[in-house]
Scaffold this motif. Sequence first.
Motif, PDB file in Angstrom:
ATOM      1  N   ALA A   1       0.824  -1.209   0.000  1.00 39.05           N
ATOM      2  CA  ALA A   1       0.000   0.000   0.000  1.00 39.05           C
ATOM      3  C   ALA A   1       0.860   1.262   0.000  1.00 39.05           C
ATOM      4  CB  ALA A   1      -0.930   0.005   1.214  1.00 39.05           C
ATOM      5  N   LEU A   2       1.894   1.267   0.816  1.00 42.18           N
ATOM      6  CA  LEU A   2       2.743   2.452   0.897  1.00 42.18           C
ATOM      7  C   LEU A   2       3.569   2.635  -0.366  1.00 42.18           C
ATOM      8  CD1 LEU A   2       3.844   2.231   4.637  1.00 42.18           C
ATOM      9  CD2 LEU A   2       2.062   3.664   3.616  1.00 42.18           C
ATOM     10  N   GLU A   3       3.943   1.544  -1.013  1.00 47.71           N
ATOM     11  CA  GLU A   3       4.643   1.667  -2.290  1.00 47.71           C
ATOM     12  C   GLU A   3       3.726   2.276  -3.348  1.00 47.71           C
ATOM     13  OE1 GLU A   3       6.195  -2.185  -3.232  1.00 47.71           O
ATOM     14  OE2 GLU A   3       7.892  -2.007  -1.859  1.00 47.71           O
ATOM     15  N   VAL A   4       2.464   1.888  -3.343  1.00 48.17           N
ATOM     16  CA  VAL A   4       1.498   2.480  -4.269  1.00 48.17           C
ATOM     17  C   VAL A   4       1.335   3.963  -3.976  1.00 48.17           C
ATOM     18  CG1 VAL A   4      -0.932   2.519  -4.964  1.00 48.17           C
ATOM     19  CG2 VAL A   4       0.260   0.336  -4.741  1.00 48.17           C
ATOM     20  N   VAL A   5       1.180   4.307  -2.701  1.00 48.98           N
ATOM     21  CA  VAL A   5       1.029   5.710  -2.321  1.00 48.98           C
ATOM     22  C   VAL A   5       2.232   6.524  -2.793  1.00 48.98           C
ATOM     23  CG1 VAL A   5       1.024   7.293  -0.345  1.00 48.98           C
ATOM     24  CG2 VAL A   5      -0.524   5.328  -0.379  1.00 48.98           C
ATOM     25  N   ASP A   6       3.415   6.033  -2.525  1.00 48.22           N
ATOM     26  CA  ASP A   6       4.627   6.758  -2.931  1.00 48.22           C
ATOM     27  C   ASP A   6       4.676   6.937  -4.445  1.00 48.22           C
ATOM     28  OD1 ASP A   6       5.480   6.975  -0.316  1.00 48.22           O
ATOM     29  OD2 ASP A   6       6.877   5.283  -0.436  1.00 48.22           O
ATOM     30  N   ALA A   7       4.305   5.900  -5.188  1.00 45.03           N
ATOM     31  CA  ALA A   7       4.357   5.964  -6.647  1.00 45.03           C
ATOM     32  C   ALA A   7       3.337   6.958  -7.193  1.00 45.03           C
ATOM     33  CB  ALA A   7       4.118   4.575  -7.235  1.00 45.03           C
ATOM     34  N   VAL A   8       2.139   6.962  -6.635  1.00 44.93           N
ATOM     35  CA  VAL A   8       1.102   7.896  -7.084  1.00 44.93           C
ATOM     36  C   VAL A   8       1.468   9.326  -6.698  1.00 44.93           C
ATOM     37  CG1 VAL A   8      -1.309   8.591  -6.754  1.00 44.93           C
ATOM     38  CG2 VAL A   8      -0.743   6.185  -7.139  1.00 44.93           C
ATOM     39  N   ARG A   9       1.898   9.511  -5.475  1.00 45.07           N
ATOM     40  CA  ARG A   9       2.236  10.857  -5.011  1.00 45.07           C
ATOM     41  C   ARG A   9       3.398  11.438  -5.816  1.00 45.07           C
ATOM     42  NH1 ARG A   9      -0.625  14.739  -2.715  1.00 45.07           N
ATOM     43  NH2 ARG A   9       0.047  15.556  -4.718  1.00 45.07           N
ATOM     44  N   ALA A  10       4.304  10.575  -6.282  1.00 37.45           N
ATOM     45  CA  ALA A  10       5.470  11.041  -7.044  1.00 37.45           C
ATOM     46  C   ALA A  10       5.081  11.619  -8.395  1.00 37.45           C
ATOM     47  CB  ALA A  10       6.457   9.894  -7.233  1.00 37.45           C
ATOM     48  N   VAL A  11       3.972  11.153  -8.992  1.00 38.85           N
ATOM     49  CA  VAL A  11       3.578  11.637 -10.311  1.00 38.85           C
ATOM     50  C   VAL A  11       2.381  12.585 -10.257  1.00 38.85           C
ATOM     51  CG1 VAL A  11       4.465   9.558 -11.416  1.00 38.85           C
ATOM     52  CG2 VAL A  11       2.043   9.658 -10.789  1.00 38.85           C
ATOM     53  N   TRP A  12       1.662  12.581  -9.138  1.00 38.74           N
ATOM     54  CA  TRP A  12       0.500  13.467  -9.018  1.00 38.74           C
ATOM     55  C   TRP A  12       0.992  14.864  -8.666  1.00 38.74           C
ATOM     56  CZ3 TRP A  12      -4.084  12.705 -10.849  1.00 38.74           C
ATOM     57  CH2 TRP A  12      -5.182  13.468 -10.420  1.00 38.74           C
ATOM     58  N   PRO A  13       0.405  15.919  -9.214  1.00 37.48           N
ATOM     59  CA  PRO A  13       0.898  17.277  -8.951  1.00 37.48           C
ATOM     60  C   PRO A  13       0.944  17.611  -7.459  1.00 37.48           C
ATOM     61  CG  PRO A  13      -0.663  17.281 -10.771  1.00 37.48           C
ATOM     62  CD  PRO A  13      -0.701  15.903 -10.191  1.00 37.48           C
ATOM     63  N   ASP A  14       1.987  18.303  -7.063  1.00 37.62           N
ATOM     64  CA  ASP A  14       2.164  18.660  -5.655  1.00 37.62           C
ATOM     65  C   ASP A  14       1.034  19.540  -5.136  1.00 37.62           C
ATOM     66  OD1 ASP A  14       4.496  17.238  -5.403  1.00 37.62           O
ATOM     67  OD2 ASP A  14       5.808  18.956  -5.771  1.00 37.62           O
ATOM     68  N   ASP A  15       0.391  20.287  -6.028  1.00 36.25           N
ATOM     69  CA  ASP A  15      -0.647  21.214  -5.569  1.00 36.25           C
ATOM     70  C   ASP A  15      -2.040  20.591  -5.563  1.00 36.25           C
ATOM     71  OD1 ASP A  15      -0.770  21.073  -8.341  1.00 36.25           O
ATOM     72  OD2 ASP A  15      -1.350  23.160  -8.596  1.00 36.25           O
ATOM     73  N   LEU A  16      -2.143  19.297  -5.862  1.00 36.25           N
ATOM     74  CA  LEU A  16      -3.440  18.624  -5.848  1.00 36.25           C
ATOM     75  C   LEU A  16      -3.431  17.473  -4.838  1.00 36.25           C
ATOM     76  CD1 LEU A  16      -4.342  18.485  -9.657  1.00 36.25           C
ATOM     77  CD2 LEU A  16      -5.229  20.059  -7.921  1.00 36.25           C
ATOM     78  N   PRO A  17      -4.579  17.187  -4.221  1.00 36.04           N
ATOM     79  CA  PRO A  17      -4.616  16.195  -3.141  1.00 36.04           C
ATOM     80  C   PRO A  17      -4.732  14.751  -3.607  1.00 36.04           C
ATOM     81  CG  PRO A  17      -6.747  17.265  -3.340  1.00 36.04           C
ATOM     82  CD  PRO A  17      -5.843  17.944  -4.324  1.00 36.04           C
ATOM     83  N   VAL A  18      -4.198  13.873  -2.760  1.00 34.70           N
ATOM     84  CA  VAL A  18      -4.359  12.423  -2.898  1.00 34.70           C
ATOM     85  C   VAL A  18      -5.166  11.936  -1.701  1.00 34.70           C
ATOM     86  CG1 VAL A  18      -3.176  10.188  -2.846  1.00 34.70           C
ATOM     87  CG2 VAL A  18      -2.256  12.061  -4.237  1.00 34.70           C
ATOM     88  N   PHE A  19      -6.206  11.151  -1.954  1.00 30.59           N
ATOM     89  CA  PHE A  19      -7.015  10.524  -0.918  1.00 30.59           C
ATOM     90  C   PHE A  19      -6.652   9.039  -0.848  1.00 30.59           C
ATOM     91  CE2 PHE A  19     -11.083  13.398  -1.301  1.00 30.59           C
ATOM     92  CZ  PHE A  19     -10.310  14.529  -1.087  1.00 30.59           C
ATOM     93  N   PHE A  20      -7.016   8.445   0.281  1.00 28.71           N
ATOM     94  CA  PHE A  20      -6.873   6.993   0.422  1.00 28.71           C
ATOM     95  C   PHE A  20      -8.162   6.470   1.038  1.00 28.71           C
ATOM     96  CE2 PHE A  20      -5.675   2.900   2.070  1.00 28.71           C
ATOM     97  CZ  PHE A  20      -4.619   2.465   1.282  1.00 28.71           C
ATOM     98  N   ARG A  21      -8.831   5.551   0.333  1.00 22.56           N
ATOM     99  CA  ARG A  21     -10.035   4.932   0.897  1.00 22.56           C
ATOM    100  C   ARG A  21      -9.626   3.679   1.649  1.00 22.56           C
ATOM    101  NH1 ARG A  21     -16.280   3.906  -1.077  1.00 22.56           N
ATOM    102  NH2 ARG A  21     -16.794   5.323   0.608  1.00 22.56           N
ATOM    103  N   ILE A  22     -10.071   3.596   2.897  1.00 25.14           N
ATOM    104  CA  ILE A  22      -9.701   2.493   3.783  1.00 25.14           C
ATOM    105  C   ILE A  22     -10.956   1.773   4.258  1.00 25.14           C
ATOM    106  CG2 ILE A  22      -9.807   3.892   5.897  1.00 25.14           C
ATOM    107  CD1 ILE A  22      -7.019   1.378   5.264  1.00 25.14           C
ATOM    108  N   SER A  23     -10.872   0.476   4.434  1.00 26.47           N
ATOM    109  CA  SER A  23     -11.852  -0.248   5.246  1.00 26.47           C
ATOM    110  C   SER A  23     -11.284  -0.294   6.657  1.00 26.47           C
ATOM    111  CB  SER A  23     -12.084  -1.671   4.717  1.00 26.47           C
ATOM    112  OG  SER A  23     -13.006  -1.672   3.654  1.00 26.47           O
ATOM    113  N   ALA A  24     -11.874   0.494   7.544  1.00 25.27           N
ATOM    114  CA  ALA A  24     -11.292   0.685   8.867  1.00 25.27           C
ATOM    115  C   ALA A  24     -11.239  -0.591   9.686  1.00 25.27           C
ATOM    116  CB  ALA A  24     -12.067   1.760   9.630  1.00 25.27           C
ATOM    117  N   THR A  25     -12.065  -1.564   9.343  1.00 26.84           N
ATOM    118  CA  THR A  25     -12.078  -2.841  10.056  1.00 26.84           C
ATOM    119  C   THR A  25     -12.629  -3.927   9.155  1.00 26.84           C
ATOM    120  OG1 THR A  25     -12.989  -4.055  11.962  1.00 26.84           O
ATOM    121  CG2 THR A  25     -14.336  -2.289  11.065  1.00 26.84           C
TER     122      THR A  25
END
Length: 366
Positions: free
Chosen positions: A216-240
């Motif tokens: 999951a964190l590798e995916v986040v890092d990869a997406v955040r690296a190419v997504w513009p710094d001025d735009l947000p990234v969300f993460f949908r979680i199943s909390a339980t």
Amino acid sequence: MTSLFTPYTLRSLTIPNRIWMAAMCQYSAAPDGEAVGVPTDWHFAHLAARASGGTGLIITEATAVSPEGRISPYDLGIWNDTQVAAFQRITAFLKTQGTVPGIQLAHAGRKASTERTWVDRGRPISPDEPHGWTPVGPSALPFGPESTTPEELTRDRIRGIVREFAEAAERARAAGFEVAEIHGAHGYLINQFLSPYSNHRTDEYGGSFEGRTRFALEVVDAVRAVWPDDLPVFFRISATDWLTENPEDGREGWTADDTVRFAKELQARGVDLMDVSTGGNVPDAKIVTGPGYQVPFAERVRTETGMPVAAVGMITQPDQAREIVASGRADAVLLARELLRNPYWARHAAAELGGEVASPTQYHRA
């Protein structure tokens, strides 16, 4: 004005209100041919209606980063330029209505290759049937008794899927989306890695909390690296996984404590908001539902980490949504089936509560 109708800013992006639309699969794309995974007139009409209704942020249905990542053959995809071009028409229209377009990037993992929900209750499609394929997962464990046993992902294939998420994020931006949401909930591939219920690996992608969250964190890092710094990234979680909440169920799964711990990791990697849902990874889990039943999980993340959150789950009444935001339990509410029933929910809520949302100029009267 009630806080439900106030703008909300993440990075440089301002969302006009706190009434947002959650991702909901429509199972309406072509299952094969050149139009596979391409949004159609149905998707345009479906999303455009909610934008005209005043919804501040619309997140598309789970949009697959690869053909094998679809949950059904009829899902949307974002792995080629034909799909990008079709999405551009939709995102451009949403923006004319003052709505922020968001996309949910997804890989279904072991839940892939199923029928549409209204056909045989979404039964699994075997690899031998038309439009079927062999799903993949962190471990060779089928989702249900009738599901195809997935292929256990090798390290190389895991790295390949991480690249697919990054490439999909780049295409999503080219398509005009302004929010990228990574789908880590509802038993999709990332959720499968997170949970010890579905992840039985013994390598660096399994076992400990650190191992199970690695993908999951590798995916986040990869997406955040190419997504513009001025735009947000969300993460949908199943909390339980809804196992620890049942004292009669001794199985081990992902917990609310894990979610709070994981939220801190996401914050450190540039995720701007957690979209908090529950369940979907354990087909026979005992889920206790009711109005706003998932809100306490979102509230806990916000309280214990300070991370912005959006709450979802049987939020149907304007005053209920107002209270969730006004009390600080969540920064926004995500409506799902209620927006299917009433595309103009935001406008009706504004009239009831004394707020204001954008409405088409064509509907104005002197």
